[in-house]
Design an enzyme around this catalytic site. Structure first.
Site, mmCIF file in Angstrom:
data_model
loop_
_atom_site.group_PDB
_atom_site.id
_atom_site.type_symbol
_atom_site.label_atom_id
_atom_site.label_comp_id
_atom_site.label_asym_id
_atom_site.label_seq_id
_atom_site.Cartn_x
_atom_site.Cartn_y
_atom_site.Cartn_z
ATOM 1 N N LYS A 245 25.049 27.300 1.984
ATOM 2 C CA LYS A 245 23.978 26.907 2.907
ATOM 3 C C LYS A 245 24.159 27.553 4.273
ATOM 4 C CE LYS A 245 21.732 24.449 -0.070
ATOM 5 N NZ LYS A 245 20.401 24.865 -0.536
ATOM 6 N N ILE B 275 12.429 17.573 -3.433
ATOM 7 C CA ILE B 275 11.867 18.335 -2.312
ATOM 8 C C ILE B 275 10.958 19.464 -2.826
ATOM 9 C CG2 ILE B 275 12.527 19.915 -0.448
ATOM 10 C CD1 ILE B 275 15.024 18.105 -0.007
ATOM 11 N N TYR C 275 29.260 24.282 -1.559
ATOM 12 C CA TYR C 275 27.867 24.055 -1.158
ATOM 13 C C TYR C 275 27.639 24.520 0.290
ATOM 14 C CZ TYR C 275 23.576 21.296 -0.271
ATOM 15 O OH TYR C 275 22.310 20.896 0.060
ATOM 16 N N ASP D 211 15.400 29.817 -15.556
ATOM 17 C CA ASP D 211 16.627 29.555 -14.808
ATOM 18 C C ASP D 211 16.751 30.647 -13.742
ATOM 19 O OD1 ASP D 211 19.349 29.465 -13.921
ATOM 20 O OD2 ASP D 211 19.822 28.313 -15.733
HETATM 21 N N1 LIG Z 1 18.186 15.894 -0.547
HETATM 22 C C1 LIG Z 1 18.772 16.205 0.606
HETATM 23 O O1 LIG Z 1 19.102 15.324 1.419
HETATM 24 C C2 LIG Z 1 19.022 17.650 0.951
HETATM 25 C C3 LIG Z 1 19.669 17.915 2.165
HETATM 26 C C4 LIG Z 1 19.906 19.237 2.521
HETATM 27 C C5 LIG Z 1 19.501 20.261 1.685
HETATM 28 N N2 LIG Z 1 18.883 19.990 0.497
HETATM 29 C C6 LIG Z 1 18.476 21.138 -0.332
HETATM 30 O O2 LIG Z 1 17.120 21.002 -0.703
HETATM 31 C C7 LIG Z 1 16.904 21.626 -1.971
HETATM 32 C C8 LIG Z 1 16.227 20.635 -2.929
HETATM 33 O O3 LIG Z 1 17.074 19.488 -3.040
HETATM 34 P P1 LIG Z 1 16.646 18.134 -3.789
HETATM 35 O O4 LIG Z 1 17.294 17.029 -3.063
HETATM 36 O O5 LIG Z 1 15.179 18.102 -4.022
HETATM 37 O O6 LIG Z 1 17.434 18.337 -5.158
HETATM 38 P P2 LIG Z 1 17.042 17.894 -6.648
HETATM 39 O O7 LIG Z 1 18.322 17.953 -7.403
HETATM 40 O O8 LIG Z 1 16.269 16.623 -6.638
HETATM 41 O O9 LIG Z 1 16.086 19.078 -7.116
HETATM 42 C C9 LIG Z 1 16.531 20.409 -7.275
HETATM 43 C C10 LIG Z 1 15.694 21.080 -8.325
HETATM 44 O O10 LIG Z 1 16.225 22.412 -8.521
HETATM 45 C C11 LIG Z 1 16.262 22.666 -9.914
HETATM 46 N N3 LIG Z 1 17.271 23.669 -10.244
HETATM 47 C C12 LIG Z 1 18.611 23.553 -10.111
HETATM 48 N N4 LIG Z 1 19.209 24.653 -10.609
HETATM 49 C C13 LIG Z 1 18.234 25.474 -11.045
HETATM 50 C C14 LIG Z 1 18.240 26.746 -11.674
HETATM 51 N N5 LIG Z 1 19.374 27.377 -11.969
HETATM 52 N N6 LIG Z 1 17.062 27.303 -12.011
HETATM 53 C C15 LIG Z 1 15.894 26.658 -11.734
HETATM 54 N N7 LIG Z 1 15.837 25.446 -11.155
HETATM 55 C C16 LIG Z 1 16.998 24.859 -10.817
HETATM 56 C C17 LIG Z 1 16.590 21.313 -10.519
HETATM 57 O O11 LIG Z 1 16.278 21.257 -11.906
HETATM 58 C C18 LIG Z 1 15.768 20.370 -9.669
HETATM 59 O O12 LIG Z 1 14.463 20.188 -10.197
HETATM 60 C C19 LIG Z 1 18.264 22.098 -2.451
HETATM 61 O O13 LIG Z 1 18.427 23.464 -2.121
HETATM 62 C C20 LIG Z 1 19.228 21.248 -1.645
HETATM 63 O O14 LIG Z 1 20.484 21.866 -1.495
HETATM 64 C C21 LIG Z 1 18.642 18.705 0.114
#
Ligand SMILES: NC(=O)c1ccc[n+]([C@@H]2O[C@H](COP(=O)([O-])OP(=O)(O)OC[C@H]3O[C@@H](n4cnc5c(N)ncnc54)[C@H](O)[C@@H]3O)[C@@H](O)[C@H]2O)c1
Length: 475
Positions: free
Chosen positions: A385, A247, A381, A289
């Site tokens: 959120k 995302i 989690y 980070d």
């Molecule tokens: N995919 C879904 O269906 C979904 C649904 C609801 C909410 N979300 C939220 O959307 C956001 C993105 O999710 P996604 O599915 O793309 O996840 P993803 O795991 O594909 O990507 C998350 C990114 O965040 C980075 N990250 C994690 N910890 C970090 C840190 N300490 N410092 C810097 N970077 C860090 C990771 O390296 C990764 O590139 C998240 O907050 C997730 O909770 C996703």
């Protein structure tokens, strides 16, 4: 991960099999192929109604006219009076809908802000009932009402309180062909925020947003609602955390499409994939980070090197470490709380203390419908959120006087690596349990974030918008 069933039922063989077996066919959603365009509705007929003439009816007519729509009023005259007067005042042409033998409307906007008693709600029936059998696929329905606390008496407040239930039901009825239905609740005096909200809800940028209520409360102190311009983020510096993939990468791309220069942040271990994502959009890779104690200060320094302050920050990085509460190790609790919540609070505090935000900066946080509905195995989690929703609400009040706004997007089921890891049956159920019968794509979240980060959402502050296709989870 691709939705194979959605793809298959839209092939010619798939269509035949689905028809023979009577299987539901998830609609193919029309998503934006390019950035916001000034005359985005130039080929569209828009059926418009208003319960009375007033600032909302005027704002609706002007907005639709500036988007290039052909404005139609109902042949049954439902909602005609308010619109006729508003159109005459704005010198805008309106004509009677020829829905039975002309080009059908794909845009429906009804202003019911003046509905003040039970009888006034009849307009909802009169306006929509004659039309809804012939709504073309991927049409857009928007109802405009007033928020709680903005009505003259208890009866008016009661009438206005019918609208969220009405729109959520209409969204469930109309989603089968990809049509969306949403409610804008505009506060008295904030009518100049209507055009931006309409530009989002009436466009393919909001293809996966349906059944939602967006409050338009007015711009923070000192912020003028600017006239629409294409590439509205030109000259803006935007930070996106977790931008290497999923995302976050999509958010970075869409912000760049609208003109922003993006500083993409991700963990140092992901530096190479972050670099690839950023170079594809002319962005700046910042391996960091976000749980680093000085992350906010470091981001301010990177922005200063780029010659500016931070106009937009999107707190997207997030992790899951799922375990039932009774089995959860303390470090898993701490890790999720720190990445998804502690880091956001610390980072914003440091940016505010260091005066690192630009004028009229916009902060967007990523929540989740998991934070609304809760999920077994996700106490950590979901706590973070859910906290994000309260955080943007509380911080909006605190930042109002500084001209900074803060909002959240709560994604539903989105096709990413995170959801590809869900067991197949659970994943299939999660996908289909929405009004649009499918999961969203990262770009759907990116479009909603970009709306919140842009002047189109100048009147939106402290809100959480769900982008979930009206998933039953968290309903
Ligand atoms: N995919 C879904 O269906 C979904 C649904 C609801 C909410 N979300 C939220 O959307 C956001 C993105 O999710 P996604 O599915 O793309 O996840 P993803 O795991 O594909 O990507 C998350 C990114 O965040 C980075 N990250 C994690 N910890 C970090 C840190 N300490 N410092 C810097 N970077 C860090 C990771 O390296 C990764 O590139 C998240 O907050 C997730 O909770 C996703």
């Amino acid at each position: 991960m691709a939705d194979k069933i959605l793809e298959f039922v839209h092939t010619s063989t798939g269509k035949q099999i689905a028809a023979a077996l009577g299987l539901p066919v998830p609609p193919m959603l029309k998503r934006a192929k390019a950035g916001y365009a000034e005359k985005s509705l130039s080929n569209s007929n828009a059926l418009v109604g208003a319960s009375a003439f007033g600032p909302v009816a005027s704002a609706v007519v002007k907005a639709l006219d500036s988007m290039g729509a052909s404005i139609k009023v109902s042949a049954d005259l439902a909602g005609l009076d308010g619109i006729k007067q508003a159109a005459a005042k704005a010198k805008v042409d309106v004509s009677i809908s020829q829905a039975d033998n002309g080009v059908p409307e794909t845009v429906y906007v009804l202003d019911v802000t003046s509905a003040a008693n039970v009888a006034d709600l009849r307009l909802l029936y009169d306006f929509f009932n004659p039309r809804l059998r012939k709504v073309p696929s991927n049409s857009r329905i928007v109802v405009i009402g007033r928020p709680r606390g903005d009505c003259k008496d208890a009866l008016a407040e009661t009438a206005q309180s019918s609208l969220p239930g009405f729109i959520r039901s209409l969204a469930k009825e109309s989603g089968k062909n990809g049509t969306t239905a949403n409610l804008i609740q505009v506060k008295t005096g904030a009518e100049n925020g209507i055009e931006g909200a309409l530009r989002f809800f009436l466009s393919p940028h909001s293809a996966f947003v349906t059944g939602q209520v967006l409050p338009v409360v007015g711009a923070p102190k000192g912020v003028k609602v600017a006239a629409f311009s294409e590439k509205p983020l030109t000259g803006k510096l935007a930070v996106v955390t977790g931008a290497a993939r999923g995302i976050g990468a999509a958010i970075a791309e869409v912000l760049a499409r609208e003109g922003a220069t993006v500083i993409g942040v991700d963990r140092p271990a992901d530096e190479s994939v972050l670099g690839t994502t950023m170079s594809s959009i002319g962005g700046v890779a910042c391996p960091l980070d976000i749980t680093d104690a000085d992350a906010g200060k470091k981001l301010a320094a990177v922005a200063a090197q780029k010659g500016g302050k931070i106009d937009i920050i999107v707190h997207n990085a997030g992790i899951t470490r799922d375990k039932m509460m009774r089995n959860m190790a303390a470090h898993l609790w701490d890790m999720v709380l720190d990445v998804n919540l502690g880091a956001i609070v610390r980072c914003n505090d440091q940016l505010l203390a260091g005066d690192a935000f630009g004028v009229n900066a916009r902060i967007v946080c990523i929540s989740s419908i998991g934070g609304i509905a809760g999920n077994a195995g996700q106490t950590n989690y979901a706590a973070t959120k859910s906290a994000v929703i309260g955080y943007v609400d509380a911080m909006a009040k605190q930042l109002e006087g500084k001209g900074i706004s803060i909002n959240a997007i709560a994604p539903g089921f989105i096709e990413t690596q995170m959801t590809a890891a869900i067991p197949v049956v659970t994943r299939e159920v999660a996908r289909r349990l929405s009004s649009l019968s499918q999961g969203g794509l990262p770009v759907d979240i990116a479009e909603a974030v970009t709306f919140m980060a842009s002047p189109l959402a100048a009147g939106v502050n402290g809100a959480t918008l769900r982008v979930c296709g009206q998933n039953l989870v968290g309903a």
